[in-house]
Design a protein around this motif. Structure first.
Motif, PDB file in Angstrom:
ATOM      1  N   VAL A 221       0.779  -1.355  -0.151  1.00 56.18           N
ATOM      2  CA  VAL A 221      -0.033   0.129   0.104  1.00 56.18           C
ATOM      3  C   VAL A 221       0.727   1.116   0.140  1.00 56.18           C
ATOM      4  CG1 VAL A 221      -1.825   1.364   1.347  1.00 56.18           C
ATOM      5  CG2 VAL A 221      -1.719  -1.200   0.980  1.00 56.18           C
ATOM      6  N   THR A 222       0.645   2.173  -0.973  1.00 55.95           N
ATOM      7  CA  THR A 222       1.246   3.443  -1.009  1.00 55.95           C
ATOM      8  C   THR A 222       0.658   4.356  -0.594  1.00 55.95           C
ATOM      9  OG1 THR A 222       0.727   3.504  -3.481  1.00 55.95           O
ATOM     10  CG2 THR A 222       2.856   2.555  -2.803  1.00 55.95           C
ATOM     11  N   ALA A 223      -0.641   4.380  -0.603  1.00 60.06           N
ATOM     12  CA  ALA A 223      -1.667   5.357  -0.162  1.00 60.06           C
ATOM     13  C   ALA A 223      -3.146   4.839   0.021  1.00 60.06           C
ATOM     14  CB  ALA A 223      -2.013   6.513  -1.363  1.00 60.06           C
ATOM     15  N   GLU A 224      -3.588   5.303   1.294  1.00 58.23           N
ATOM     16  CA  GLU A 224      -4.853   4.955   1.644  1.00 58.23           C
ATOM     17  C   GLU A 224      -6.057   5.761   1.060  1.00 58.23           C
ATOM     18  OE1 GLU A 224      -5.857   2.306   3.672  1.00 58.23           O
ATOM     19  OE2 GLU A 224      -3.884   1.683   4.425  1.00 58.23           O
ATOM     20  N   PRO A 225      -7.259   4.793   0.923  1.00 53.29           N
ATOM     21  CA  PRO A 225      -8.375   5.806   0.218  1.00 53.29           C
ATOM     22  C   PRO A 225      -8.584   7.151   1.023  1.00 53.29           C
ATOM     23  CG  PRO A 225      -9.088   3.519   0.807  1.00 53.29           C
ATOM     24  CD  PRO A 225      -7.748   3.582   1.531  1.00 53.29           C
ATOM     25  N   ASP A 226      -8.386   7.422   2.237  1.00 51.25           N
ATOM     26  CA  ASP A 226      -8.404   8.722   2.705  1.00 51.25           C
ATOM     27  C   ASP A 226      -7.145   9.613   2.581  1.00 51.25           C
ATOM     28  OD1 ASP A 226      -6.943   7.384   4.530  1.00 51.25           O
ATOM     29  OD2 ASP A 226      -8.121   8.004   6.143  1.00 51.25           O
ATOM     30  N   ASN A 227      -6.243   9.157   1.814  1.00 53.86           N
ATOM     31  CA  ASN A 227      -5.231   9.923   1.887  1.00 53.86           C
ATOM     32  C   ASN A 227      -5.477  11.333   1.121  1.00 53.86           C
ATOM     33  OD1 ASN A 227      -2.592  10.886  -0.124  1.00 53.86           O
ATOM     34  ND2 ASN A 227      -1.621   9.848   1.626  1.00 53.86           N
ATOM     35  N   PRO A 228      -5.096  12.385   1.433  1.00 56.64           N
ATOM     36  CA  PRO A 228      -5.604  13.679   0.762  1.00 56.64           C
ATOM     37  C   PRO A 228      -5.149  13.986  -0.649  1.00 56.64           C
ATOM     38  CG  PRO A 228      -5.088  14.085   3.005  1.00 56.64           C
ATOM     39  CD  PRO A 228      -4.588  12.812   2.837  1.00 56.64           C
ATOM     40  N   ASP A 229      -3.736  13.573  -0.705  1.00 56.32           N
ATOM     41  CA  ASP A 229      -2.966  13.532  -2.044  1.00 56.32           C
ATOM     42  C   ASP A 229      -3.752  12.628  -3.068  1.00 56.32           C
ATOM     43  OD1 ASP A 229      -1.416  15.548  -0.987  1.00 56.32           O
ATOM     44  OD2 ASP A 229       0.298  14.325  -0.601  1.00 56.32           O
ATOM     45  N   TYR A 230      -3.878  11.562  -2.773  1.00 54.59           N
ATOM     46  CA  TYR A 230      -4.383  10.375  -3.529  1.00 54.59           C
ATOM     47  C   TYR A 230      -5.864  10.912  -3.912  1.00 54.59           C
ATOM     48  CZ  TYR A 230      -5.828   5.572  -4.562  1.00 54.59           C
ATOM     49  OH  TYR A 230      -6.411   4.339  -5.291  1.00 54.59           O
ATOM     50  N   GLN A 231      -6.783  11.091  -2.984  1.00 56.76           N
ATOM     51  CA  GLN A 231      -8.063  11.718  -3.209  1.00 56.76           C
ATOM     52  C   GLN A 231      -8.150  12.880  -4.330  1.00 56.76           C
ATOM     53  OE1 GLN A 231     -10.537  12.371  -0.093  1.00 56.76           O
ATOM     54  NE2 GLN A 231     -10.954  10.262   0.612  1.00 56.76           N
ATOM     55  N   ALA A 232      -6.943  13.807  -4.015  1.00 58.60           N
ATOM     56  CA  ALA A 232      -6.957  14.865  -4.960  1.00 58.60           C
ATOM     57  C   ALA A 232      -6.822  14.391  -6.252  1.00 58.60           C
ATOM     58  CB  ALA A 232      -5.844  15.927  -4.481  1.00 58.60           C
ATOM     59  N   ARG A 233      -5.794  13.600  -6.619  1.00 57.74           N
ATOM     60  CA  ARG A 233      -5.478  13.070  -7.875  1.00 57.74           C
ATOM     61  C   ARG A 233      -6.631  12.508  -8.632  1.00 57.74           C
ATOM     62  NH1 ARG A 233      -2.081   9.068  -7.722  1.00 57.74           N
ATOM     63  NH2 ARG A 233      -1.413   9.056  -5.332  1.00 57.74           N
ATOM     64  N   ILE A 234      -7.389  11.509  -7.618  1.00 61.26           N
ATOM     65  CA  ILE A 234      -8.678  10.892  -8.288  1.00 61.26           C
ATOM     66  C   ILE A 234      -9.623  11.817  -8.451  1.00 61.26           C
ATOM     67  CG2 ILE A 234     -10.335   9.218  -7.914  1.00 61.26           C
ATOM     68  CD1 ILE A 234      -7.558   8.106  -8.275  1.00 61.26           C
ATOM     69  N   ALA A 235      -9.948  12.944  -7.806  1.00 60.76           N
ATOM     70  CA  ALA A 235     -10.976  13.770  -7.946  1.00 60.76           C
ATOM     71  C   ALA A 235     -10.493  14.475  -9.080  1.00 60.76           C
ATOM     72  CB  ALA A 235     -10.962  14.722  -6.542  1.00 60.76           C
ATOM     73  N   ALA A 236      -9.332  15.093  -9.257  1.00 62.40           N
ATOM     74  CA  ALA A 236      -9.107  15.815 -10.670  1.00 62.40           C
ATOM     75  C   ALA A 236      -9.287  14.921 -12.041  1.00 62.40           C
ATOM     76  CB  ALA A 236      -7.670  16.262 -10.533  1.00 62.40           C
ATOM     77  N   THR A 237      -9.066  13.451 -11.755  1.00 64.06           N
ATOM     78  CA  THR A 237      -9.142  12.814 -13.059  1.00 64.06           C
ATOM     79  C   THR A 237     -10.673  12.505 -13.400  1.00 64.06           C
ATOM     80  OG1 THR A 237      -7.226  11.701 -12.569  1.00 64.06           O
ATOM     81  CG2 THR A 237      -8.721  10.483 -13.944  1.00 64.06           C
ATOM     82  N   LEU A 238     -11.678  12.369 -12.249  1.00 61.98           N
ATOM     83  CA  LEU A 238     -13.108  12.225 -12.479  1.00 61.98           C
ATOM     84  C   LEU A 238     -13.572  13.425 -12.918  1.00 61.98           C
ATOM     85  CD1 LEU A 238     -13.763  10.399  -9.094  1.00 61.98           C
ATOM     86  CD2 LEU A 238     -13.671   9.410 -11.493  1.00 61.98           C
ATOM     87  N   ALA A 239     -13.115  14.713 -12.512  1.00 61.05           N
ATOM     88  CA  ALA A 239     -13.418  15.989 -13.065  1.00 61.05           C
ATOM     89  C   ALA A 239     -13.467  16.034 -14.367  1.00 61.05           C
ATOM     90  CB  ALA A 239     -12.962  17.015 -12.290  1.00 61.05           C
ATOM     91  N   THR A 240     -11.954  15.431 -15.019  1.00 60.36           N
ATOM     92  CA  THR A 240     -11.745  15.684 -16.165  1.00 60.36           C
ATOM     93  C   THR A 240     -12.503  14.860 -17.098  1.00 60.36           C
ATOM     94  OG1 THR A 240      -9.463  16.281 -15.882  1.00 60.36           O
ATOM     95  CG2 THR A 240      -9.971  15.213 -18.070  1.00 60.36           C
ATOM     96  N   ALA A 241     -12.913  13.601 -16.630  1.00 64.11           N
ATOM     97  CA  ALA A 241     -13.891  12.827 -17.441  1.00 64.11           C
ATOM     98  C   ALA A 241     -15.030  13.169 -17.418  1.00 64.11           C
ATOM     99  CB  ALA A 241     -13.955  11.303 -16.596  1.00 64.11           C
ATOM    100  N   LEU A 242     -15.802  13.808 -16.581  1.00 62.85           N
ATOM    101  CA  LEU A 242     -17.032  14.493 -16.433  1.00 62.85           C
ATOM    102  C   LEU A 242     -17.202  15.732 -17.426  1.00 62.85           C
ATOM    103  CD1 LEU A 242     -18.035  14.036 -12.618  1.00 62.85           C
ATOM    104  CD2 LEU A 242     -19.020  12.981 -14.399  1.00 62.85           C
ATOM    105  N   LEU A 243     -16.191  16.221 -17.404  1.00 64.33           N
ATOM    106  CA  LEU A 243     -16.148  17.450 -18.493  1.00 64.33           C
ATOM    107  C   LEU A 243     -16.231  16.979 -19.906  1.00 64.33           C
ATOM    108  CD1 LEU A 243     -13.302  19.806 -17.441  1.00 64.33           C
ATOM    109  CD2 LEU A 243     -15.701  20.321 -17.473  1.00 64.33           C
ATOM    110  N   GLU A 244     -15.196  15.739 -20.102  1.00 65.34           N
ATOM    111  CA  GLU A 244     -15.747  15.018 -21.490  1.00 65.34           C
ATOM    112  C   GLU A 244     -16.981  14.642 -21.658  1.00 65.34           C
ATOM    113  OE1 GLU A 244     -12.448  12.387 -21.574  1.00 65.34           O
ATOM    114  OE2 GLU A 244     -10.893  13.908 -21.410  1.00 65.34           O
ATOM    115  N   TRP A 245     -17.426  13.977 -20.719  1.00 61.58           N
ATOM    116  CA  TRP A 245     -18.961  13.426 -20.811  1.00 61.58           C
ATOM    117  C   TRP A 245     -19.730  14.557 -21.016  1.00 61.58           C
ATOM    118  CZ3 TRP A 245     -21.675   9.188 -21.133  1.00 61.58           C
ATOM    119  CH2 TRP A 245     -22.956   9.124 -20.708  1.00 61.58           C
ATOM    120  N   ARG A 246     -19.614  15.711 -20.545  1.00 57.21           N
ATOM    121  CA  ARG A 246     -20.726  16.909 -20.769  1.00 57.21           C
ATOM    122  C   ARG A 246     -20.443  17.046 -22.397  1.00 57.21           C
ATOM    123  NH1 ARG A 246     -20.009  22.694 -18.029  1.00 57.21           N
ATOM    124  NH2 ARG A 246     -17.835  22.473 -19.263  1.00 57.21           N
ATOM    125  N   ALA A 247     -19.291  17.306 -22.746  1.00 59.90           N
ATOM    126  CA  ALA A 247     -19.126  17.503 -24.225  1.00 59.90           C
ATOM    127  C   ALA A 247     -19.374  16.395 -25.255  1.00 59.90           C
ATOM    128  CB  ALA A 247     -17.382  17.835 -24.512  1.00 59.90           C
TER     129      ALA A 247
END
Length: 257
Positions: A221-247
């Motif tokens: 394990v390099t990062a737990e699910p509540d790790n702030p940096d890990y969450q920030a990276r995943i959230a940024a990726t999900l936001a990018t995907a949802l922008l593409e979904w809107r388009a």
């Protein structure tokens, strides 16, 4: 003519002359018409400018799983799942809002929300996508779950327990968009179709996302699910995907079953 007659005649002539002069000097006593203003000329037609249309409405519902008395699972550091999902949902909401996407949360604090309530919130929002967030200690990377209901054609009245069946094809398309963005970002992704209480009642494209620990090549394990940096990276990726979904949605003002 006698002197007396000449005097009378002279007096009469003076009287007549005075009356005539007074008549000429006296002002007219009849009504006076005031000068009328000139009739306004017809104004030349002015060009019109059409007001810009408001941007199409695009709504995403973020559902932080558990909450209140429903603690969810336990992470290795003792954190409850309900706290980790709420933190991730707040991060994702902030990123989407900054990109002009309207976000509705099923909960924005530590309160209990039933699965029926979560579905009702998403359905009332007329959302173009619902992301249900979970975390787990098992597995690795990101797990994406879509409903296993078979797709059906929309009818006027849809059964509550299987309402998602009308939208399951769109839900699978949304899953594909999320999967593509996550893999492009280097995340390990697992895909599955399972029964999803709550999501099966939703009348919009909906995906459940479970964030598991980030692991190295040797499974440490390099990062737990509540790790702030890990969450920030995943959230940024999900936001990018949802922008593409809107388009890619093609009709951001309404849902597409």
């Amino acid at each position: 003519m006698t002197p007396i007659a000449r005097c009378v005649l002279a007096a009469l002539m003076v009287s007549v002359t005075s009356v005539a002069g007074a008549a000429q000097a006296a002002p007219a006593t009849g009504p006076v018409t005031a000068p009328q203003p000139a009739a306004p000329q017809s104004a030349a037609p002015q060009p019109t400018v059409q007001a810009p249309l408001p941007p199409p409405r695009f709504v995403v519902v973020i559902d932080a799983a558990h909450g209140g008395d429903d603690l969810g699972g336990h992470l290795s550091d003792g954190t409850y799942e309900k706290a980790a999902t709420l933190a991730l949902s707040v991060r994702l909401k902030s990123l989407l809002g900054a990109r002009g996407i309207q976000v509705i949360m099923t909960r924005d604090g530590d309160q209990s929300v039933t699965t029926d309530q979560r579905a009702a919130i998403a359905n009332h929002a007329n959302a173009q996508g619902c992301i249900s967030l979970h975390v787990a200690e098992t597995g690795s990377g990101v797990h994406l779950f879509a409903s296993n209901l078979p797709p059906v054609t929309a009818t006027r009245f849809m059964p509550w327990k299987t309402a998602q069946s009308v939208y399951v094809t769109r839900s699978l398309a949304l899953t594909g968009a999320l999967n593509s963005a996550l893999q492009h970002g280097g995340a390990t992704v697992t895909l599955a179709r399972v029964p999803l209480p709550g999501i099966d009642n939703m009348t919009c494209p909906a995906v459940a996302i479970e964030l598991a620990p980030e692991r190295s090549a040797d499974k440490k394990v390099t990062a737990e699910p509540d790790n702030p940096d890990y969450q920030a990276r995943i959230a940024a990726t999900l936001a990018t995907a949802l922008l593409e979904w809107r388009a890619e949605a093609g009709n951001p003002g309404g849902r597409q079953p």
